[in-house]
Enzyme design. Sequence first.
Site, PDB file in Angstrom:
ATOM      1  N   HIS A 358       0.678  -1.528   0.045  1.00  0.00           N
ATOM      2  CA  HIS A 358      -0.416   0.009   0.025  1.00  0.00           C
ATOM      3  C   HIS A 358       0.699   0.916  -0.252  1.00  0.00           C
ATOM      4  O   HIS A 358       0.098   1.846  -0.195  1.00  0.00           O
ATOM      5  CB  HIS A 358      -0.824   0.325   1.109  1.00  0.00           C
ATOM      6  N   LYS A 546      -9.292  14.567   3.520  1.00  0.00           N
ATOM      7  CA  LYS A 546      -8.535  13.093   3.043  1.00  0.00           C
ATOM      8  C   LYS A 546      -7.046  13.232   4.551  1.00  0.00           C
ATOM      9  O   LYS A 546      -7.325  14.218   4.510  1.00  0.00           O
ATOM     10  CB  LYS A 546      -7.930  13.328   2.121  1.00  0.00           C
ATOM     11  N   ARG A 547      -6.891  12.011   4.953  1.00  0.00           N
ATOM     12  CA  ARG A 547      -6.071  12.341   5.958  1.00  0.00           C
ATOM     13  C   ARG A 547      -4.827  13.674   5.542  1.00  0.00           C
ATOM     14  O   ARG A 547      -4.357  13.878   4.577  1.00  0.00           O
ATOM     15  CB  ARG A 547      -4.865  10.460   6.269  1.00  0.00           C
ATOM     16  N   LYS A 552       0.691  14.229   1.095  1.00  0.00           N
ATOM     17  CA  LYS A 552      -0.932  15.159   0.020  1.00  0.00           C
ATOM     18  C   LYS A 552      -0.545  16.741  -0.119  1.00  0.00           C
ATOM     19  O   LYS A 552      -1.853  17.055  -0.769  1.00  0.00           O
ATOM     20  CB  LYS A 552      -1.723  13.969   1.252  1.00  0.00           C
ATOM     21  N   THR A 654      -8.197   6.800  -3.269  1.00  0.00           N
ATOM     22  CA  THR A 654      -9.652   5.587  -3.371  1.00  0.00           C
ATOM     23  C   THR A 654     -10.463   7.528  -2.981  1.00  0.00           C
ATOM     24  O   THR A 654     -11.576   7.262  -4.185  1.00  0.00           O
ATOM     25  CB  THR A 654     -10.459   4.895  -2.706  1.00  0.00           C
ATOM     26  N   LYS A 658     -13.952   7.832  -5.289  1.00  0.00           N
ATOM     27  CA  LYS A 658     -15.301   8.834  -4.580  1.00  0.00           C
ATOM     28  C   LYS A 658     -15.907  10.390  -5.499  1.00  0.00           C
ATOM     29  O   LYS A 658     -17.332  10.267  -5.844  1.00  0.00           O
ATOM     30  CB  LYS A 658     -15.946   8.981  -3.767  1.00  0.00           C
TER      31      LYS A 658
HETATM   32  C1  LIG Z   1     -12.205   7.785   0.726  1.00  0.00           C
HETATM   33  C2  LIG Z   1     -11.626   7.432   2.166  1.00  0.00           C
HETATM   34  C3  LIG Z   1     -10.542   7.973   2.013  1.00  0.00           C
HETATM   35  C4  LIG Z   1      -9.301   8.101   1.858  1.00  0.00           C
HETATM   36  O1  LIG Z   1      -9.219   9.006   0.760  1.00  0.00           O
HETATM   37  P1  LIG Z   1      -7.812   9.617  -0.560  1.00  0.00           P
HETATM   38  O2  LIG Z   1      -8.287  10.524  -0.661  1.00  0.00           O
HETATM   39  O3  LIG Z   1      -7.955   8.626  -1.037  1.00  0.00           O
HETATM   40  O4  LIG Z   1      -6.809   9.663   0.675  1.00  0.00           O
HETATM   41  C5  LIG Z   1     -10.009   8.127   3.534  1.00  0.00           C
HETATM   42  N1  LIG Z   1     -11.119   8.269   4.425  1.00  0.00           N
HETATM   43  C6  LIG Z   1     -12.256   8.135   4.261  1.00  0.00           C
HETATM   44  C7  LIG Z   1     -13.788   8.796   5.385  1.00  0.00           C
HETATM   45  C8  LIG Z   1     -12.001   7.919   3.075  1.00  0.00           C
HETATM   46  O5  LIG Z   1     -13.812   8.082   3.297  1.00  0.00           O
END
Ligand SMILES: *Cc1c(COP(=O)(O)O)cnc(C)c1O
Length: 809
Positions: A358, A546-547, A552, A654, A658
């Site tokens: 990952h 995101k985190r 990032k 991911t 979305k």
């Molecule tokens: C999808 C999702 C992530 C991952 O987000 P990235 O932009 O791919 O880092 C992190 N936290 C939550 C709650 C998510 O639904």
Amino acid sequence: MKKWQDKEEFKKLFTEKAHILWEKDLRDMTLNEVYQTIAYMIRDLVSEDWIRTNEIYAEQKVKQVYYFSIEFLIGRLLESNLLGIDMDDICRQGLEDLGWDLDKVIPAERDPGLGNGGLGRLAACFIDSLAALQLPGHGNSIRYQYGLFNQRIVDNQQVELPDNWLVNGYPWEVKKVDKAVYVRFGGNAYMRPDEDGSLECVHEKYSSVRAVPYDVPIIGYHNNTVNTLRLWRAEYSREQLYQELSLGDRRRAFRYKDSVQQISRFLYPDDSNEDGRRLRLMQEYFFVSAGLQSIVRHYKKKYHESIYKFDRYVAIHINDTHPALVIPELMRILMDEEGVSWDAAWNITVRTVAYTNHTILPEAMEKWSIPMFKELLPRIYLIVEEINNRWLKEVRSLYPGDESRARDVAVLWDGQVHMAHLAVLGSHSVNGVAEIHSQILKDSTLHQFYTCFPHRFSNKTNGISHRRWLIEANPQLASLIDEAIGDGWRRTPSKLQDLMPFADDPSFQEQLTRVKKERKDILARYIRDRYDTDVRTDSIFDIQIKRIHLYKRQTLNILHILHLYYLLKDNPKLKITPRTFLFGGKAAAGYGEAKETIRLINVVAHMVNSDRRISKQMKVLFLENYNVSLGQLLFPAADVSEQISTAGKEASGTGNMKFMMNGAITLGTLDGANVEIHRKVGDENCVIFGLRADEVMNYYIHGGYSSWQMYSGDADIRRLMDALVDGSISGEHFGMLYSSFLDKNDEYFVLKDFKSYCQAQQEIAKRYGNHPQWCHSSVVNIAQSGYFSSDRTIQQYADDIWRIKPVKH
Ligand SMILES: *Cc1c(COP(=O)(O)O)cnc(C)c1O
């Protein structure tokens, strides 16, 4: 599948169930009690299918997969389960008659925070897809008593509050006391010859932990499949406690009890650095050993097949290296408990296990100190040592005298256990999570392993459950799609492609605009209620959730916002496309720069929002406590998806998928799955900027980047950097960020990509001004997003790695 015939039956069953559960008048029930009542009713409906699913798997002796992940970020289950059994309408109508609104009941469920972010959410999408595709596959993890902390913002800063998500009970879980197993820690392990002269292992003076499974049903989508997510809880063994007490050492006895209860108490709030190391290692071995023991026991009891055929009936997948102890643990069970020889055990193990990598961030590569590992897991250490010895012997005979080869592939090196190397060596399959990431694994991170085992490596681009992230999160868009192309896409998400002919259809564009507006209104209402702030729904909703992490680059986003602010300050007549910039995300509690980034965003937000003139053109908000539920509110409302990581750093992402599925336009670097999104939609329908991964890599290897040069050569950058430390941002100082940009030479190329990002933002504004063109892009994104359904991903895992087939019933 049993169903409620109509709303009358729902009301009757609800009333009966509520009386049994709560012993009170319906009118006195809390929303949480209403939610729990429906949850138990759903369990009643699916319980036969749940039992039946397991019986059929065993009767037909099908191969099953077990997905081991230290996190499962599943989100709320009430709505997704209602959609899965197709009972949402009846439930809604029945509740309405009884005086409740389903949309008010749904948020009464606590969002289980059993994961940090992407990795845990991926595992949740995967088990959702397994059940939807009627594949025999289950999850295995830990039942943390406290999930990821709840985030509050106080004085612009993150405050972490404990997430006691189990306080009101969790109606979806079933405790299976009869399936408890024992996991051993500590003690001494050594080999000694047995009667016939062969070596056997003695493990003595260990401490036993009782592992009790809590099963959560994973309900398929409009089918009869109910798979299982098995979550393990650590309990002390009464026998051992009494034994310790009988020896008279009360302190030792209670220390044992406490330390055991720690094991499943907290989720580690960090998905890239490890801390609290000893306890974390205990967690890893705990759920791995418990999970494997229960799988082997089930296999022997129900399959009546030789242990030598284990890998024909069982596939075990490890989500990153946290469960990599599956490899030595399976070796232990096969050798010590089943009497299998080393060579046979190794063959079975490798054929059973598959590994997903990952991350390639060096600081996130899991390593354990050998002394700690040995003390905690003496028997497992002996096995790992033997794996390492045999492997290095092979490597050294292939490349005599080349110690760098040994170093690059060793499991034990420099006093540490290298978990990624163990995982690759002990698996028949190693995959990355997006094309670019899988390529980097082969070319650099795991290059030496790739030369030894080229056939093991493959790519499986991540995906998301379109059920949760489109059907459930955005019912308005889902119905619009139904009207245009029928509802076949709900089962077969690749059919979203059929939307392509609607990209320039004026009436469809108008409808899509209406849906997006409705979703922005819903979000705007939430923002008004929670933050007492009004946002313009005719502005661009530009969202980064995101985190929080330096790689990032939330910093790049907020620096651009500050830059826009200066432009508007300097030129009072300047008109920009109105924008609402939204941020959300948690910082690991010990990650200083990430917490400073949150503070910077909040301080800038207040400065911008409190300027009466400027806040008419732009607003900035940091939304607290980003989690799955908040995501379900945010993704549907987005116009712009911020995917701006330093190229080569984000394995896949991911969140990007979305957003795409909800019609947002990606503003991103060529990193992770952005590369594939870009390929699907083309330059016209996303905005790409910044350094490429190979350029970043070049700078790392050969040098040639100086952030001080960026500073001296560019007045805009200079002004922004100075502002971090001269008090001009509301009198606040951000020395830590300043120093990461300048003194530490901007490891993530924020300043290098700044100009290119500003241009990309201008391009976004320009495109947004052309409404039909923007709608066109939005439709193309939705239409092309079917590929990013986790159903596609899981089908590839099932066909290429696990070799499992659907079981229809
Ligand atoms: C999808 C999702 C992530 C991952 O987000 P990235 O932009 O791919 O880092 C992190 N936290 C939550 C709650 C998510 O639904």
